[in-house]
Design a protein around this motif. Structure first.
Motif, PDB file in Angstrom:
ATOM      1  N   GLU A 197       0.828  -1.117  -0.124  1.00  0.00           N
ATOM      2  CA  GLU A 197       0.047  -0.069   0.070  1.00  0.00           C
ATOM      3  C   GLU A 197       0.873   1.233   0.010  1.00  0.00           C
ATOM      4  O   GLU A 197       0.667   2.345  -0.487  1.00  0.00           O
ATOM      5  N   ASP A 198       1.911   1.135   0.776  1.00  0.00           N
ATOM      6  CA  ASP A 198       3.148   2.298   0.873  1.00  0.00           C
ATOM      7  C   ASP A 198       3.448   2.638  -0.429  1.00  0.00           C
ATOM      8  O   ASP A 198       3.560   3.544  -1.074  1.00  0.00           O
ATOM      9  N   ALA A 199       3.825   1.547  -1.155  1.00  0.00           N
ATOM     10  CA  ALA A 199       4.355   1.746  -2.484  1.00  0.00           C
ATOM     11  C   ALA A 199       3.447   2.083  -3.769  1.00  0.00           C
ATOM     12  O   ALA A 199       3.682   2.797  -4.513  1.00  0.00           O
ATOM     13  N   LYS A 200       2.165   1.750  -3.353  1.00  0.00           N
ATOM     14  CA  LYS A 200       1.259   2.198  -4.188  1.00  0.00           C
ATOM     15  C   LYS A 200       1.021   3.668  -4.054  1.00  0.00           C
ATOM     16  O   LYS A 200       0.950   4.589  -4.916  1.00  0.00           O
ATOM     17  N   ALA A 201       0.902   4.090  -2.737  1.00  0.00           N
ATOM     18  CA  ALA A 201       0.586   5.354  -2.377  1.00  0.00           C
ATOM     19  C   ALA A 201       1.779   6.495  -2.954  1.00  0.00           C
ATOM     20  O   ALA A 201       1.658   7.421  -3.295  1.00  0.00           O
ATOM     21  N   GLN A 207       1.537   0.702  -9.725  1.00  0.00           N
ATOM     22  CA  GLN A 207       0.167   1.219 -10.360  1.00  0.00           C
ATOM     23  C   GLN A 207      -0.950   0.195 -10.345  1.00  0.00           C
ATOM     24  O   GLN A 207      -0.447  -0.861 -10.264  1.00  0.00           O
ATOM     25  N   LEU A 208      -2.064   1.005 -10.295  1.00  0.00           N
ATOM     26  CA  LEU A 208      -3.191  -0.023 -10.305  1.00  0.00           C
ATOM     27  C   LEU A 208      -3.284  -0.624 -11.744  1.00  0.00           C
ATOM     28  O   LEU A 208      -3.222   0.107 -12.777  1.00  0.00           O
ATOM     29  N   PRO A 239      -9.702  -3.105  -9.922  1.00  0.00           N
ATOM     30  CA  PRO A 239      -8.456  -2.599 -10.164  1.00  0.00           C
ATOM     31  C   PRO A 239      -7.873  -3.062  -8.776  1.00  0.00           C
ATOM     32  O   PRO A 239      -8.252  -3.130  -7.730  1.00  0.00           O
ATOM     33  N   GLY A 240      -6.425  -3.199  -9.009  1.00  0.00           N
ATOM     34  CA  GLY A 240      -5.738  -3.699  -7.755  1.00  0.00           C
ATOM     35  C   GLY A 240      -4.084  -3.550  -8.244  1.00  0.00           C
ATOM     36  O   GLY A 240      -3.909  -3.042  -9.483  1.00  0.00           O
ATOM     37  N   LEU A 241      -3.436  -4.245  -7.419  1.00  0.00           N
ATOM     38  CA  LEU A 241      -2.009  -4.315  -7.861  1.00  0.00           C
ATOM     39  C   LEU A 241      -1.699  -5.966  -8.484  1.00  0.00           C
ATOM     40  O   LEU A 241      -2.122  -6.771  -7.815  1.00  0.00           O
ATOM     41  N   ASP A 246       8.134  -2.936 -10.487  1.00  0.00           N
ATOM     42  CA  ASP A 246       7.426  -4.042 -10.122  1.00  0.00           C
ATOM     43  C   ASP A 246       8.132  -5.220  -9.648  1.00  0.00           C
ATOM     44  O   ASP A 246       7.706  -5.960  -8.773  1.00  0.00           O
ATOM     45  N   TYR A 247       9.312  -5.489 -10.240  1.00  0.00           N
ATOM     46  CA  TYR A 247      10.068  -6.657  -9.846  1.00  0.00           C
ATOM     47  C   TYR A 247      10.739  -6.476  -8.610  1.00  0.00           C
ATOM     48  O   TYR A 247      10.954  -7.379  -7.900  1.00  0.00           O
ATOM     49  N   ASP A 248      10.885  -5.359  -7.916  1.00  0.00           N
ATOM     50  CA  ASP A 248      11.279  -4.913  -6.689  1.00  0.00           C
ATOM     51  C   ASP A 248      10.375  -5.481  -5.704  1.00  0.00           C
ATOM     52  O   ASP A 248      10.784  -5.640  -4.467  1.00  0.00           O
ATOM     53  N   TYR A 249       9.302  -5.542  -5.941  1.00  0.00           N
ATOM     54  CA  TYR A 249       8.135  -6.011  -4.807  1.00  0.00           C
ATOM     55  C   TYR A 249       7.577  -7.290  -4.848  1.00  0.00           C
ATOM     56  O   TYR A 249       6.827  -7.573  -4.270  1.00  0.00           O
ATOM     57  N   LEU A 250       8.483  -8.122  -5.797  1.00  0.00           N
ATOM     58  CA  LEU A 250       7.909  -9.551  -6.111  1.00  0.00           C
ATOM     59  C   LEU A 250       7.944 -10.172  -4.583  1.00  0.00           C
ATOM     60  O   LEU A 250       6.994 -10.856  -4.267  1.00  0.00           O
TER      61      LEU A 250
END
Ligand code: GN1
Ligand code: MG
Length: 365
Positions: free
Chosen positions: A199-203, A208-209, A241-243, A295-299
């Motif tokens: 959620e922090d990475a999204k904010a 991205q959604l 919509p989501g991650l 995106d790869y950083d958060y897998l």
């Protein structure tokens, strides 16, 4: 039978039997006789409106997805079979796909012929197909604007929200706190700070959604019975919509636990690295076109978080009296939570190796 027959079916109903092991909706297989004498099948479902309070939005998302995917095949499929289940209309009411009967809401969906689901992965080839299936699904809808999808389940996969709900329910629970429950509480408390990583990475705008499936666990993917290839993702209620990270986490937590999420032997649960690598290889092969560097950083975080989150959801339901997930016996949700927490621990213990797999694939693909 009368409920099934209220829909536009390709022939008269000959049999109805229960289908799958969903934890939320009730699902049936309806067999029919077509005009040419062959049998055909459709899926009939009673939607759990305590979970999906606005089923008409769920159906609108499913229709939008089918429309988009149909116009969009090409390179991604490279001649392979891919099916998107479609909703059938209520008889004589074109455009209406929901039927209300005595306060229950029903719908029918096309059945994917020649597809089978499984509860446990057999080998790395099947694991690669599982990942490829999710990657195909994501890639096909990656350019569907999220503004065109409704949020059918507010708070779904927002881990900090589940944590707040856990604290609230824990304060009021009347369930006896056994040593195993105490273990779960301590396990959650130790990981509170991890809950907001996605959620922090999204904010912060790092993630991205996008349109997501929301529930791509192993038994929601269909494999062709002959070729073994992944041919469809089913159970489309949670499209929203989501991650994509929620989906990737769900895919891996369900695929890499060789004992399955219903095992009673929770102490032996382990996150399998070989299966993880094969799933990610299949997934990233299809998804690299839309995946951004961040995106790869958060897998890794996603894999750990979604296992933890599902454990938290099962445990909170246990404390709250088992009102969300269907259960077969007292303590069922507690057992499911212990399985997910053990899996989370196994993921944490193999953090270096999982990050190395992601890195290897990022460079290789
Ligand atoms: C629920 O109903 P089913 O089994 O497809 C749940 C998922 C969980 C899953 C765990 C809407 O899915 O989020 O991962 O159980 N679906 C919903 O088995 O909450
Ligand atoms: Mg589901």
């Amino acid at each position: 039978m009368a409920i099934a027959e209220a829909f536009e079916l390709p022939g008269p109903v000959v049999a109805i039997s229960s289908l799958g092991q969903g934890n939320v909706n009730d699902t049936y297989r309806v067999s029919l006789r077509r005009q040419d004498g062959q049998t055909d099948q459709v899926v009939l479902q009673c939607i759990n409106t305590r979970v999906f309070a606005q089923p008409e939005l769920v159906m609108a998302n499913i229709l939008r997805l089918a429309e988009h995917a149909q116009a969009h095949t090409g390179d991604l499929l490279a001649g392979r079979r891919w099916e998107v289940p479609r909703a059938l209309a209520v008889r004589d009411q074109p455009g209406r796909c929901l039927l209300e009967v005595n306060g229950e809401v029903w719908r029918t969906i096309t059945f994917v012929e020649g597809g089978c689901s499984c509860e446990l992965l057999e080998d790395c080839r099947q694991a690669r197909e599982f990942g490829r299936g999710l990657g195909t699904f994501h890639a096909l809808i990656s350019d569907l604007p999220v503004a065109e999808l409704a949020d059918t389940l507010e708070g779904f996969h927002i881990t900090p929200g589940y944590l707040a709900q856990f604290e609230r329910i824990l304060r009021n629970t009347t369930v006896r706190l056994t040593p195993q429950a105490a273990h779960c509480i301590a396990f959650i408390r130790d990981r509170e700070r991890l809950a907001c990583v996605l959620e922090d990475a999204k904010a912060a705008g790092r993630l991205q959604l996008r349109p997501i499936h929301g529930d791509p666990k192993l038994n929601n993917v269909l494999f062709d019975v002959t070729s073994g290839e992944a041919i469809a993702l089913v159970d489309l209620d949670t499209i929203k919509p989501g991650l994509v990270h929620y989906d990737i986490g769900d895919c891996l937590r369900s695929g890499c636990n060789r004992l399955g999420e219903e095992t009673s032997d929770w102490r032996s649960v382990h996150f399998d690295l070989e299966l993880c690598e094969a799933i990610l290889e299949g997934y990233l092969g299809q998804a690299q076109g839309f995946m951004a560097a961040a995106d790869y950083d958060y897998l890794f975080d996603a894999i750990r978080l979604i296992s933890f989150e599902l454990g938290l959801r099962f445990f909170t339901d246990h404390l709250g009296g088992d009102h969300y997930f269907k259960t077969n016996r007292p303590g069922h949700n507690l057992q499911r939570a212990l399985v997910q927490f053990r899996l989370t621990e196994s993921i944490e213990n193999q953090e270096g190796a999982i990050r190395a797999i992601v890195e290897r694939l990022r460079v290789a693909l």
